[in-house]
Scaffold this active site. Structure first.
Site, PDB file in Angstrom:
ATOM      1  N   GLU A 109       3.114  40.480  30.325  1.00 48.43           N
ATOM      2  CA  GLU A 109       3.228  39.091  30.790  1.00 48.43           C
ATOM      3  C   GLU A 109       1.834  38.495  30.899  1.00 48.43           C
ATOM      4  OE1 GLU A 109       5.148  38.446  34.533  1.00 48.43           O
ATOM      5  OE2 GLU A 109       6.999  39.489  33.981  1.00 48.43           O
ATOM      6  N   GLU A 168      11.863  27.669  34.828  1.00 48.51           N
ATOM      7  CA  GLU A 168      12.984  28.275  35.547  1.00 48.51           C
ATOM      8  C   GLU A 168      13.039  27.699  36.962  1.00 48.51           C
ATOM      9  OE1 GLU A 168      13.449  32.719  34.396  1.00 48.51           O
ATOM     10  OE2 GLU A 168      11.305  32.273  34.177  1.00 48.51           O
TER      11      GLU A 168
END
Length: 342
Positions: free
Chosen positions: A266, A315
């Site tokens: 990530e 999100e």
């Protein structure tokens, strides 16, 4: 003369092959993490189509979402599949549980390009929100490895776990990187498992978090736009991302992992919701990240860094506020800013 021409042809072919090998070694393919903690995200087939349209050839998902796995069938997208932290205890408890998990989520999808199984995410004893899972990680990794090997997939799929950069107690200068004392035994055993199985260590690396945690780090250095710094040991670093990767490599060497390769599972920059956030900064970081991971770090020059950008979409179910805005795309599939993965 014909013999000389044939010899020249062979030499040129070998030279061409050498070039191909070098190019393959130095050019990294950047993937993108596909998180689903949003209220209005598009259905999985449309997501896969968006990956393909943007030439994104690697994906990370955090659980075996069946619609996503179905949509990936027959595509060229390589997948990092996560075992959620709350399933680690089950997979550690018995080999049968791990065998069933692999059967349901891997073997049932022979036309999906599985690359890694990430057994747990950011679990470590010294991290309060994940410490309860730490006793299960290595046992779960072993059981998953046995299940993968029994399926004849041991050469194709590597079993690892994803750790966060906070596992280091020191990271500056990068050559002095070292694992926190309370995490050394835990990670040391995982390192040996990875070494024995020829698997990489997955590491989440966010210059954004380092920057907002330490204002002495310049924004330009974090965004890849500075001229760089020279560390006390005399090494020049153009950007913070390279320094963080090398600090992790230095720490692994001290812990018996000198042969390990780091995959950055990530990295990203939020476009809103917090300090130093904007569309321009997010675009600058991620655009430069795609370019820079092809080049290698001062400690590992010429070694491309396989890296997964977080994340595909904003999100809105996440917190704190800036966690909602790491996406490259809006939920309506429109890009938030231009970025190329070629």
């Amino acid at each position: 003369m014909a013999g000389i021409r044939n010899l020249f042809t062979i030499e040129m072919a070998l030279f061409g092959l050498l070039i191909l090998v070098v190019l393959d070694f130095t050019v990294a393919q950047t993937g993108v993490c596909y998180g689903r903690k949003g209220n209005v995200l598009p259905p999985a087939p449309e997501v896969i189509q968006l990956y393909n349209q943007n030439n994104i050839q690697r994906m990370r998902i955090y659980d075996p979402d069946q619609p996503t796995l179905e949509a990936l069938r027959g595509t060229n997208i390589e997948l990092m599949l996560g075992v959620p932290n709350d399933r680690l205890g089950d997979l550690a408890a018995s080999q049968d549980n791990a065998n069933t998990w692999i059967q349901n989520n891997v073997r049932n999808y022979p036309d999906v390009g599985f690359r890694y199984i990430a057994v747990g995410n950011e679990v470590r004893p010294s991290r309060e929100d994940t410490s309860q899972y730490a006793p299960f990680v290595l046992a779960a990794m072993r059981n998953v490895q046995i299940a993968i090997s029994a399926a004849g997939l041991g050469d194709q799929i590597k079993v690892s776990t994803s750790i966060d950069f906070g596992i280091l107690s020191n990271s500056y200068p990068p050559s002095e990187g070292v694992i926190k004392s309370e995490d050394q035994s835990y990670l040391g055993e995982i390192i040996q498992f990875l070494v024995n199985n020829g698997a990489p260590l997955l590491v989440n690396i966010y210059p954004y978090f380092s920057r907002i945690g330490d204002q002495n780090i310049s924004l330009e250095y974090a965004l890849f736009t500075s001229s760089g710094i020279v560390t006390p040991d005399g090494t020049r670093y153009q950007n913070l991302f390279y320094a963080m990767v090398d600090a992790m490599y230095a720490a692994l060497e001290k812990a018996g992992g000198s042969t390990l390769v780091i995959v950055v599972s990530e990295s990203g920059w939020p476009s809103a919701g917090g300090q130093d956030t904007s569309l321009d900064k997010a675009m600058t970081y991620n655009t430069n990240l795609v370019k820079r991971v092809k080049e290698g770090t001062p400690k590992k020059p010429g070694r491309a860094i396989e890296t997964y950008i977080f994340a595909m979409f904003d999100e809105d179910q996440k917190s704190p506020e800036y966690e909602k805005f790491f996406g490259l795309f809006q939920p309506d599939k429109n890009a938030k800013y231009p970025i190329s993965f070629n």
